[in-house]
Enzyme design. Structure first.
Site, PDB file in Angstrom:
ATOM      1  N   ASP A   1     -13.677 -55.025  47.809  1.00  0.00           N
ATOM      2  CA  ASP A   1     -14.865 -54.308  47.497  1.00  0.00           C
ATOM      3  C   ASP A   1     -14.587 -53.011  46.733  1.00  0.00           C
ATOM      4  O   ASP A   1     -13.500 -52.388  46.533  1.00  0.00           O
ATOM      5  CB  ASP A   1     -15.547 -53.616  48.564  1.00  0.00           C
ATOM      6  CG  ASP A   1     -16.186 -54.884  49.602  1.00  0.00           C
ATOM      7  OD1 ASP A   1     -16.602 -55.734  49.097  1.00  0.00           O
ATOM      8  OD2 ASP A   1     -16.348 -54.441  50.626  1.00  0.00           O
TER       9      ASP A   1
ATOM     10  N   ARG B   1     -21.740 -56.468  57.397  1.00  0.00           N
ATOM     11  CA  ARG B   1     -20.763 -57.525  56.612  1.00  0.00           C
ATOM     12  C   ARG B   1     -19.173 -57.231  56.789  1.00  0.00           C
ATOM     13  O   ARG B   1     -18.586 -58.130  56.352  1.00  0.00           O
ATOM     14  CB  ARG B   1     -21.091 -57.148  54.783  1.00  0.00           C
ATOM     15  CG  ARG B   1     -20.969 -55.828  54.363  1.00  0.00           C
ATOM     16  CD  ARG B   1     -21.406 -55.597  52.970  1.00  0.00           C
ATOM     17  NE  ARG B   1     -20.545 -56.162  52.102  1.00  0.00           N
ATOM     18  CZ  ARG B   1     -19.406 -55.961  51.653  1.00  0.00           C
ATOM     19  NH1 ARG B   1     -18.707 -55.068  52.125  1.00  0.00           N
ATOM     20  NH2 ARG B   1     -18.619 -56.911  50.571  1.00  0.00           N
TER      21      ARG B   1
ATOM     22  N   PRO C   1     -31.682 -36.676  56.061  1.00  0.00           N
ATOM     23  CA  PRO C   1     -31.175 -36.096  55.121  1.00  0.00           C
ATOM     24  C   PRO C   1     -30.111 -35.107  55.017  1.00  0.00           C
ATOM     25  O   PRO C   1     -29.247 -34.449  54.013  1.00  0.00           O
ATOM     26  CB  PRO C   1     -32.307 -35.681  53.817  1.00  0.00           C
ATOM     27  CG  PRO C   1     -33.379 -35.941  54.672  1.00  0.00           C
ATOM     28  CD  PRO C   1     -33.083 -36.687  56.126  1.00  0.00           C
TER      29      PRO C   1
ATOM     30  N   GLU D   1     -42.647 -35.330  58.918  1.00  0.00           N
ATOM     31  CA  GLU D   1     -42.148 -34.258  58.367  1.00  0.00           C
ATOM     32  C   GLU D   1     -40.639 -34.034  58.983  1.00  0.00           C
ATOM     33  O   GLU D   1     -39.835 -33.425  58.370  1.00  0.00           O
ATOM     34  CB  GLU D   1     -43.101 -32.917  58.745  1.00  0.00           C
ATOM     35  CG  GLU D   1     -44.211 -32.782  57.961  1.00  0.00           C
ATOM     36  CD  GLU D   1     -44.044 -32.951  56.249  1.00  0.00           C
ATOM     37  OE1 GLU D   1     -43.149 -32.240  55.933  1.00  0.00           O
ATOM     38  OE2 GLU D   1     -44.718 -33.731  55.625  1.00  0.00           O
TER      39      GLU D   1
HETATM   40  N1  ADE Z   1     -34.390 -39.731  55.867  1.00  0.00           N
HETATM   41  C1  ADE Z   1     -35.148 -39.396  55.125  1.00  0.00           C
HETATM   42  N2  ADE Z   1     -34.062 -39.196  53.682  1.00  0.00           N
HETATM   43  C2  ADE Z   1     -32.937 -39.728  54.486  1.00  0.00           C
HETATM   44  C3  ADE Z   1     -31.657 -39.770  53.618  1.00  0.00           C
HETATM   45  N3  ADE Z   1     -31.479 -39.485  52.310  1.00  0.00           N
HETATM   46  N4  ADE Z   1     -30.744 -40.237  54.537  1.00  0.00           N
HETATM   47  C4  ADE Z   1     -30.701 -40.675  55.689  1.00  0.00           C
HETATM   48  N5  ADE Z   1     -31.996 -40.428  56.510  1.00  0.00           N
HETATM   49  C5  ADE Z   1     -33.083 -40.173  55.858  1.00  0.00           C
END
Ligand code: ADE
Length: 222
Positions: A166, A152, A88, A115
């Site tokens: 697209d 794709r 994230p 975690e």
């Molecule tokens: N791992 C946990 N959340 C994630 C996200 N939003 N994007 C990529 N990998 C992740």
């Protein structure tokens, strides 16, 4: 040469239906792309096949260790591989990146879980990607999102015309589509689409793409 994607995960079974359905299955069957799953637990040198441990400095949860992931990546990477960490805190993934990655020869996706992972694992990676500003339990769904959006776009997987049209191609959203019947519960197909005049139809669709983007996603027009 076909695109090859290696996915490093503790939960390879999560990918089973994804790889055995619809367009992705067909692309694999036709050898347009190759996907190889690795459970990096298999690379653990620990007698109990341990892959994580408690964080130095204390705190909750477990942290993925370097050794199994480094050894797994070392076993499969070549000078032409691109190693991508799903996290994230990575760069937010967008269609433009899907086009770029679909032209690579070999992608390696690292899926974290629990975690987090030892910070030194980042040194293995060429790129860190996030699929959006929310936190998932692991990188498996993001790896599927990347794989789907990239596969794709690989030559011959779908007719090129479909991805030229697209949403996000040219930074515009897609135009509205209709199929039979012409009148469904009083909702009618726009006359221009029934006119057979292709110049007019193209102009109508371009206008709809622009209007829709302006209304829903003005940020894309900047
Ligand atoms: N791992 C946990 N959340 C994630 C996200 N939003 N994007 C990529 N990998 C992740």
């Amino acid at each position: 040469m076909a695109l090859r994607i290696d996915i490093l995960t503790l939960f390879p079974e999560m990918f089973h239906d994804f790889l055995n359905t619809s367009i992705i299955k067909r692309a694999l069957d036709e050898k347009k792309v190759e996907v190889i799953l690795h459970n990096f637990r298999d690379y653990s040198l620990d007698k109990n096949k341990k892959v994580d441990d408690t964080p130095y400095g204390g705190g909750p949860g477990m942290v993925l260790m370097c050794q199994p992931i480094f050894d797994c990546v070392d076993a499969i990477r070549t000078p032409r591989s691109k190693v991508i960490l799903l996290t994230p805190d990575g760069e937010v993934y967008q269609q433009q990146k899907a086009y770029e990655l679909s032209r690579e020869e070999h992608l390696i996706f690292l899926c974290g879980h629990y975690e987090g992972f030892d910070e030194r694992i980042r040194s293995l990676c060429d790129l860190e990607l996030s699929i959006g500003d929310y936190v998932l339990t692991g990188g498996e769904l993001p790896a599927m999102v990347l794989a789907d959006s990239i596969i794709r776009l690989v030559d011959g997987v779908i007719v090129e015309e479909s991805h030229i049209q697209d949403s996000f191609h040219d930074h515009l959203l897609d135009y509205p589509n209709y199929t039979k019947p012409q009148d469904f519960r009083g909702m009618k197909v726009p006359d221009v689409l029934l006119s057979g005049n292709h110049q007019k139809i193209d102009a109508y669709r371009k206008e709809m793409m622009y209007n829709r983007t302006k209304e829903r996603r003005p940020d894309l027009l900047k």
